[in-house]
Design an enzyme around this catalytic site. Sequence first.
Site, PDB file in Angstrom:
ATOM      1  N   LYS A   1      26.377  13.224  12.588  1.00 56.40           N
ATOM      2  CA  LYS A   1      25.389  12.913  11.545  1.00 56.40           C
ATOM      3  C   LYS A   1      26.155  12.514  10.275  1.00 56.40           C
ATOM      4  O   LYS A   1      27.151  13.146   9.920  1.00 56.40           O
ATOM      5  CB  LYS A   1      24.515  14.151  11.304  1.00 56.40           C
TER       6      LYS A   1
ATOM      7  N   ARG B   1       0.643  20.965  14.440  1.00 58.43           N
ATOM      8  CA  ARG B   1       1.064  21.048  15.828  1.00 58.43           C
ATOM      9  C   ARG B   1       0.802  22.438  16.417  1.00 58.43           C
ATOM     10  O   ARG B   1       0.693  22.591  17.622  1.00 58.43           O
ATOM     11  CB  ARG B   1       2.553  20.711  15.938  1.00 58.43           C
TER      12      ARG B   1
ATOM     13  N   GLU C   1       6.798  24.631  16.311  1.00 63.24           N
ATOM     14  CA  GLU C   1       5.726  25.187  15.482  1.00 63.24           C
ATOM     15  C   GLU C   1       4.755  26.010  16.314  1.00 63.24           C
ATOM     16  O   GLU C   1       4.268  27.060  15.867  1.00 63.24           O
ATOM     17  CB  GLU C   1       4.977  24.062  14.756  1.00 63.24           C
TER      18      GLU C   1
HETATM   19  C1  LIG Z   1       7.060  18.523  14.404  1.00 66.56           C
HETATM   20  C2  LIG Z   1       8.108  18.373  13.344  1.00 66.56           C
HETATM   21  N1  LIG Z   1       8.666  19.477  12.812  1.00 66.56           N
HETATM   22  C3  LIG Z   1       9.613  19.343  11.859  1.00 66.56           C
HETATM   23  C4  LIG Z   1      10.012  18.129  11.440  1.00 66.56           C
HETATM   24  C5  LIG Z   1      11.028  17.982  10.342  1.00 66.56           C
HETATM   25  N2  LIG Z   1      12.252  17.370  10.811  1.00 66.56           N
HETATM   26  C6  LIG Z   1      12.501  16.069  10.678  1.00 66.56           C
HETATM   27  S1  LIG Z   1      13.963  15.590  11.283  1.00 66.56           S
HETATM   28  C7  LIG Z   1      14.302  17.151  11.769  1.00 66.56           C
HETATM   29  C8  LIG Z   1      15.599  17.433  12.457  1.00 66.56           C
HETATM   30  C9  LIG Z   1      15.732  16.607  13.661  1.00 66.56           C
HETATM   31  O1  LIG Z   1      16.960  16.857  14.261  1.00 66.56           O
HETATM   32  P1  LIG Z   1      17.474  15.869  15.356  1.00 66.56           P
HETATM   33  O2  LIG Z   1      16.386  15.499  16.264  1.00 66.56           O
HETATM   34  O3  LIG Z   1      18.669  16.485  15.959  1.00 66.56           O
HETATM   35  O4  LIG Z   1      17.840  14.559  14.550  1.00 66.56           O
HETATM   36  P2  LIG Z   1      19.084  14.315  13.571  1.00 66.56           P
HETATM   37  O5  LIG Z   1      18.523  14.359  12.200  1.00 66.56           O
HETATM   38  O6  LIG Z   1      20.113  15.334  13.828  1.00 66.56           O
HETATM   39  O7  LIG Z   1      19.554  12.954  13.929  1.00 66.56           O
HETATM   40  C10 LIG Z   1      13.279  18.023  11.433  1.00 66.56           C
HETATM   41  C11 LIG Z   1      13.284  19.480  11.665  1.00 66.56           C
HETATM   42  C12 LIG Z   1       9.384  17.008  12.004  1.00 66.56           C
HETATM   43  N3  LIG Z   1       9.670  15.765  11.615  1.00 66.56           N
HETATM   44  N4  LIG Z   1       8.450  17.159  12.955  1.00 66.56           N
END
Ligand SMILES: Cc1ncc(C[n+]2csc(CCOP(=O)(O)OP(=O)(O)O)c2C)c(N)n1
Length: 642
Positions: free
Chosen positions: A289, A403, A375
């Site tokens: 990242k 959700r 969630e």
């Molecule tokens: C249902 C839901 N819960 C929480 C989030 C907030 N959120 C957005 S990106 C993220 C992290 C995602 O991690 P990953 O899939 O590993 O992607 P990266 O940012 O590491 O590329 C979170 C918790 C969301 N978008 N949707």
Amino acid sequence: MSARPQTPLLDQVTLPEDLKRFSDSELTQIAHELRSETISAVSETGGHLGAGLGVVELTVALHAVFDMPRDKLIWDVGHQCYPHKILTGRRDRIRTLRQEGGLSGFTKRSESVFDPFGAAHSSTSISAALGFAVARDLGGQCDGGLGDAIAVIGDGSITAGMAYEAMNNAGHLGKRMFVVLNDNDMSIAPPVGAMSEYLSRLYAGEPFQELRSAAKGAVSLLPEPFREGAKRAKDVLKGMTVGGTLFEQLGFSYVGPIDGHDMDQLLPLLRTLRQRATGPVLLHVITKKGKGYAPAEAARDKGHATAKFDVPTGKQHKAPSNAPSYTSVFGNALVEAAAEDSRICAVTAAMPDGTGLGLFAERYPSRCFDVAIAEQHGVTFSAALAAGGMKPFCAMYSTFLQRGYDQVVHDVAIQRLPVRFAIDRAGLVGADGATHAGSFDVAFMANLPGMVVMAAADEAELKHMVATAAAYDDGPIAFRYPRGEGVGVELPERGEVLEIGKGRVVQDGSRVALLSFGTRLEETRKAAEALVARGITPTIADARFAKPLDRDMILELAANHEALITIEEGAVGGFGSHVAQLLADEGVFDGGLKYRSMVLPDTFIDQASPKAMYDVAAMNAEQIEAKVLDALGIATLDSKRA
Ligand SMILES: Cc1ncc(C[n+]2csc(CCOP(=O)(O)OP(=O)(O)O)c2C)c(N)n1
Ligand SMILES: CC(=O)[C@@H](O)[C@H](O)COP(=O)(O)O
Ligand SMILES: [Mg+2]
């Protein structure tokens, strides 16, 4: 503003088809240029930076090998899609990202045929890809045609149940489709949970390669160290699973892990998979990242989201704050409450910083639970914590709590369990736009029997509501508060336990009563000041509770005023609807009360500043003033002209 990067090869790319003209080494160069362009654009707009930087090579490779938009490329969450937007005809608008009238910060169907499925909430991509694959095989048709379906999902997003529901279904159906697991060992915060540890074990130590029938032959195209990986694969087979990785058990051909920044691995492997796959394939790529931008790589969140910044130094241009954020007021109040009550615990679904639980986690690590992006589980887990005699504060953004709604109904409300819902990001949130707006929670919480629903009018009120929720044990209770700074009121030393179902009159007046629920109180006060200049002094009340309603206060306001106007940062069906129901039940309308309800309009509002979004929603001070004049039948100069 920093100078724009030189991008001679990228300048020759308007659409993905242009990539097909370049050699592999030129594609590598294009990836470098795309990274610089992404950094430069986000430095001007702010936004999600780290995730996009981590998938630059993957983005170029996927677009070079597959045939979008006929093939459907679905980015999970969509927060990593800026490089994809640059390659798909939107480079000329990339510096409008997340601005009013500009490009969305996520994938959006209405924006481009290259965004076949919109996102912003996580973990939907595998279901969507499977849907496209099945539609293709059933002879369905859509814009651009229907070819392969490719989901790109992160290691954080693959923690959510929905991803497994989709893999379960995909493995069973056996349709050709691709899931690229983008494993950067990060969510927004460092990832948590057994799944994260499992993925780490898959690539810990010697890298390995285990190619199943769908991708036979790809091994020979891989660099030497990856060919030797079979030994490691055997260790995994022996040590952890029976008969292969978890993904294989679910019916996928598992390929990887490979270095997702190495085009010499990505390109040949994707080509082979495209040629040979017959069923569902999961390609595990390891990325970083924030890759390639030192300030992002060094950041604790690996540059997940940023304000506008200076490219050479990474220094962010943040406006000075005048008041603490609601989130931090919540976090501190919870820490204070937890010091006095060892039964208080906190639950977050992968948003420990976003929900202000950082300090709580530090002080009370054994009482703080980051359940990952889960969630639904987070809500039911909280319900059982409550059943077990704890006092769980389930802290979620309004939009993500959606959700877990069945769990709120079935596991919490029906069982009358005292879960405390701390609902952050209530109302319109700004640059994240419609997907992240907290519009519906009042409507979907207040219609549940036995649920107490509060909204804080300012940061002091929020502190009272945390104390009230901590003290309330008779059933579930929720309190909501918005993104951003408070209004700057003095914070009380201790939160006061509010009487359940009692509002407060904050200003006495006549003719019209303005009954606010939540932080529109500030705009209501401003509107009232403007009305005084017109000879009208409204009564102003802060409802505090949408459920139970302060019946006495509301009926008194209705009895003593010509007009009653409710104002709330939520969709129809919320506070105003409950007030209208009360007034109707009590026959108040029979007496001629002029009642108006100011709610969010029946439309999804695109990103802009929160103030601009509330203008679109017609919920700022001027519009409250106009509503009063209209209700009282007073024509304004403007309305006469119109
Ligand atoms: C249902 C839901 N819960 C929480 C989030 C907030 N959120 C957005 S990106 C993220 C992290 C995602 O991690 P990953 O899939 O590993 O992607 P990266 O940012 O590491 O590329 C979170 C918790 C969301 N978008 N949707
Ligand atoms: C992509 C995503 O869902 C989160 O990164 C979200 O944008 C965070 O929003 P806040 O900035 O309000 O914490
Ligand atoms: Mg990740």
